[in-house]
Design an enzyme around this catalytic site. Structure first.
Site, PDB file in Angstrom:
ATOM      1  N   TYR A  49       0.925  -1.202   0.237  1.00 10.06           N
ATOM      2  CA  TYR A  49       0.005   0.131   0.063  1.00 10.06           C
ATOM      3  C   TYR A  49       0.928   1.357  -0.033  1.00 10.06           C
ATOM      4  CZ  TYR A  49      -3.174   3.607   1.435  1.00 10.06           C
ATOM      5  OH  TYR A  49      -3.917   4.898   1.532  1.00 10.06           O
ATOM      6  N   HIS A  79      -4.476  15.954  -3.410  1.00 11.34           N
ATOM      7  CA  HIS A  79      -4.723  16.252  -1.919  1.00 11.34           C
ATOM      8  C   HIS A  79      -4.537  17.575  -1.298  1.00 11.34           C
ATOM      9  CE1 HIS A  79      -5.055  11.782  -2.018  1.00 11.34           C
ATOM     10  NE2 HIS A  79      -5.150  11.814  -0.825  1.00 11.34           N
ATOM     11  N   ASN A 186       0.687  12.070   4.936  1.00  9.33           N
ATOM     12  CA  ASN A 186      -0.056  11.122   6.255  1.00  9.33           C
ATOM     13  C   ASN A 186       0.724  11.557   7.388  1.00  9.33           C
ATOM     14  OD1 ASN A 186      -1.731   9.160   6.917  1.00  9.33           O
ATOM     15  ND2 ASN A 186      -1.227   7.851   5.151  1.00  9.33           N
ATOM     16  N   TYR A 271     -16.644  33.420  45.048  1.00 10.48           N
ATOM     17  CA  TYR A 271     -15.917  32.203  44.292  1.00 10.48           C
ATOM     18  C   TYR A 271     -14.702  32.676  43.338  1.00 10.48           C
ATOM     19  CZ  TYR A 271     -19.577  29.001  45.965  1.00 10.48           C
ATOM     20  OH  TYR A 271     -20.381  28.214  46.832  1.00 10.48           O
ATOM     21  N   ARG A 274     -12.070  33.455  46.037  1.00  8.67           N
ATOM     22  CA  ARG A 274     -11.917  32.378  46.899  1.00  8.67           C
ATOM     23  C   ARG A 274     -11.554  31.059  46.005  1.00  8.67           C
ATOM     24  NH1 ARG A 274     -16.544  29.803  50.113  1.00  8.67           N
ATOM     25  NH2 ARG A 274     -17.624  31.556  49.429  1.00  8.67           N
ATOM     26  N   PHE A 320      -1.870   7.481  11.862  1.00 11.98           N
ATOM     27  CA  PHE A 320      -2.223   8.853  11.695  1.00 11.98           C
ATOM     28  C   PHE A 320      -3.397   9.188  12.289  1.00 11.98           C
ATOM     29  CE2 PHE A 320      -3.679   5.236   8.527  1.00 11.98           C
ATOM     30  CZ  PHE A 320      -5.162   5.253   8.811  1.00 11.98           C
ATOM     31  N   GLU A 405     -12.214   5.308   5.470  1.00 18.99           N
ATOM     32  CA  GLU A 405     -12.024   6.081   6.513  1.00 18.99           C
ATOM     33  C   GLU A 405     -13.143   6.449   7.402  1.00 18.99           C
ATOM     34  OE1 GLU A 405      -9.721   9.175   4.330  1.00 18.99           O
ATOM     35  OE2 GLU A 405      -8.260   7.464   3.741  1.00 18.99           O
TER      36      GLU A 405
END
Length: 497
Positions: A49, A79, A186, A271, A274, A320, A405
């Site tokens: 791959y 991409h 990646n 608060y 404190r 990834f 994915e």
């Protein structure tokens, strides 16, 4: 120096701030062995791959040897599909350094020449123009990292010496070898760079918030009894104990505090005064937990497949997936939100005469003057924005790549939002800094402790006491610059990472 796999957070912080980032030369043999392993895999003509197959849902498509160079170039160009405003240059610089450190560990199959280009970009201050939107945090931060890789092959634009230029005019275009395009794309370096940058900013702001909180306590003539260490030891949280100690140290020796130890009819403070140790201590614990996660991630190898030269194998997995980064970012978002929320409540308390005992809206002549009325409104608006942004990003997922994915981390925007949240918080703390200093002015000739008076003098060197209304925005900008620039940190004792 970047020591792949063993680089501490202070080094990443220094790189983010612009310091040199040389790579430890001892990693050269690992880099070469990894590249050689890819060549050996190709020689066996086995389908692996990302080396000689398609990507994602197209992983079953075998690619011939004659098209391997085109395959890697195509993945970069296809991409590089980000949108939105460009990433800040310091974050891009950190992203490049993180990618360099990951690839240099010798499990990504890239050649020394590719490593050398990343190093050259850092050395020469070359930062690609990278859109900040488009990553879902798995399969890595694909779109933004593709824009980084695109600059390396001569496509897109880069920023150098403050000028945007075509990448091909600044960098000799790189021809990508087998797997190199995928290795560059990646990984979690976009998400991690943003999260680390936000961590470093948050640490600065946290320290500033302790100083402004102590100064507000002084302005309101609040008690330091809630910071007594015995209270916090019996609960046991490390952050709470350390914050209480720091606040007590900041107020130690204050003449303002000494003036109302006797005869003060208030039994308990609000608060926002404190409970500072409890709230800020919990934030500190979250910040430290996020820092621990990001320190590991910054030193990890997060591309796919991974090359193991000792056995000659290429193993496909899911490093990834940026879920750890998404969780760390969500923790930082909560801390940023709560630090600002507590600060805004102190501002609101100071401008309210019924609570603070000070003139209304911290002006000597309320009515004719509005004083701090609208700066408090601005702080409220910023805190509300941060509340909306603090919704966890990690609980969302949208399947991508034709359901290959099918679960993603959303770490990209989970980390990216933090910088805007930090900017909002810096402005809130800047307003509190002004308000607290103004409140202390009304107690003259009494003075606060040595560190708090130093912090007040730092501000007064740039912003005078507000007697009558004037243009407020420049005062706020000056105070915020001191806060964001880390100028209050040196006055704070005892808080370490």
């Amino acid at each position: 120096m970047i020591n792949p796999g063993h680089t501490p957070l202070p080094t990443w912080n220094a790189i983010y701030r612009g310091e040199a980032a040389p790579l430890d030369p001892s990693c050269r043999d690992k880099i070469q062995a990894s590249a050689d392993a890819v060549e050996a895999i190709l020689a066996r003509h086995e389908p692996v791959y990302g080396i000689n197959t398609g990507f994602g849902k197209l992983a079953s498509v075998r690619i011939g040897d004659e098209d391997l160079e085109t395959l890697q170039r195509n993945i970069v160009l296809s991409h590089a599909a980000g949108v939105g405003a460009p990433m800040p240059a310091p974050v891009v610089r950190l992203m490049i350094a993180l990618k360099l450190a990951s690839l240099a560990q010798g499990h990504s199959g890239v050649r020394p020449a590719t490593i050398a280009m990343l190093q050259d970009m850092l050395d020469r201050g070359i930062t690609p123009i990278i859109p900040s939107q488009g990553s879902v945090g798995a399969s890595g931060d694909l779109a933004p990292l593709a824009h980084l890789a695109a600059a390396m092959i001569g496509t897109g634009e880069v920023l150098v010496d403050g000028v945007v230029r075509p990448a091909r005019d600044v960098l000799a275009p790189l021809t990508l070898g087998p797997k190199e395009g995928l290795a560059l794309l990646n990984g979690t370096q976009f998400s991690t760079a943003y999260a680390l940058a936000a961590l470093f900013e948050t640490e600065r702001l946290f320290r500033a918030a302790l100083v402004t909180g102590a100064l507000s306590t002084e302005a309101a003539k609040g008690s330091d009894t809630p910071f007594d260490p015995r209270i916090h030891q019996v609960r046991g949280h490390r952050g709470q104990i350390e914050v209480a100690d720091a606040l007590a140290g900041l107020m130690s020796g204050s003449a303002i505090r000494a003036s109302h130890r006797e005869g003060d009819e208030r039994v308990q403070d609000p608060y926002c005064l404190r409970c500072q140790p409890q709230v800020m201590g919990a934030c500190l614990d979250l910040i430290r937990q996020a820092a621990a996660t990001l320190a590991i991630e910054a030193n990890g190898v997060t591309d796919n497949p991974l090359i193991f030269p000792d056995t000659g194998e290429a193993l496909s997995g899911g490093n990834f997936h940026a879920e750890p980064v998404a969780f760390a970012a969500d923790m930082l978002a909560m801390a940023l939100c709560e630090i600002g929320s507590l600060s805004e409540r102190r501002i609101a308390m100071l401008v309210d005469p019924a609570l603070s005992g000070l003139p209304a809206f911290l002006t000597p002549r309320p009515g004719l003057n509005s004083g701090f009325m609208i700066p408090q409104v601005t702080a409220a608006a910023l805190v509300s924005e941060n509340k909306q942004r603090a919704h966890p990003a990690s609980v969302d997922s949208i399947p991508t790549s034709a359901n290959q994915e099918d679960h993603v981390s959303m770490a990209g925007h989970g980390a990216r939002r933090l910088m805007e949240m930090a900017a909002n918080l810096a402005n809130v703390l800047g307003i509190e800094y002004l308000a607290a200093a103004q409140g202390c002015d009304f107690h003259a000739p009494l003075t606060s402790s040595e560190p708090l008076e130093a912090a007040r003098s730092l501000l007064r060197n740039q912003v005078p006491h507000l007697e009558d209304d004037r243009h407020f925005a420049p005062d706020m900008a000056a105070a915020t610059a001191l806060v964001a620039g880390g100028m209050l940190g040196p006055y704070l004792p005892g808080i370490e990472r």
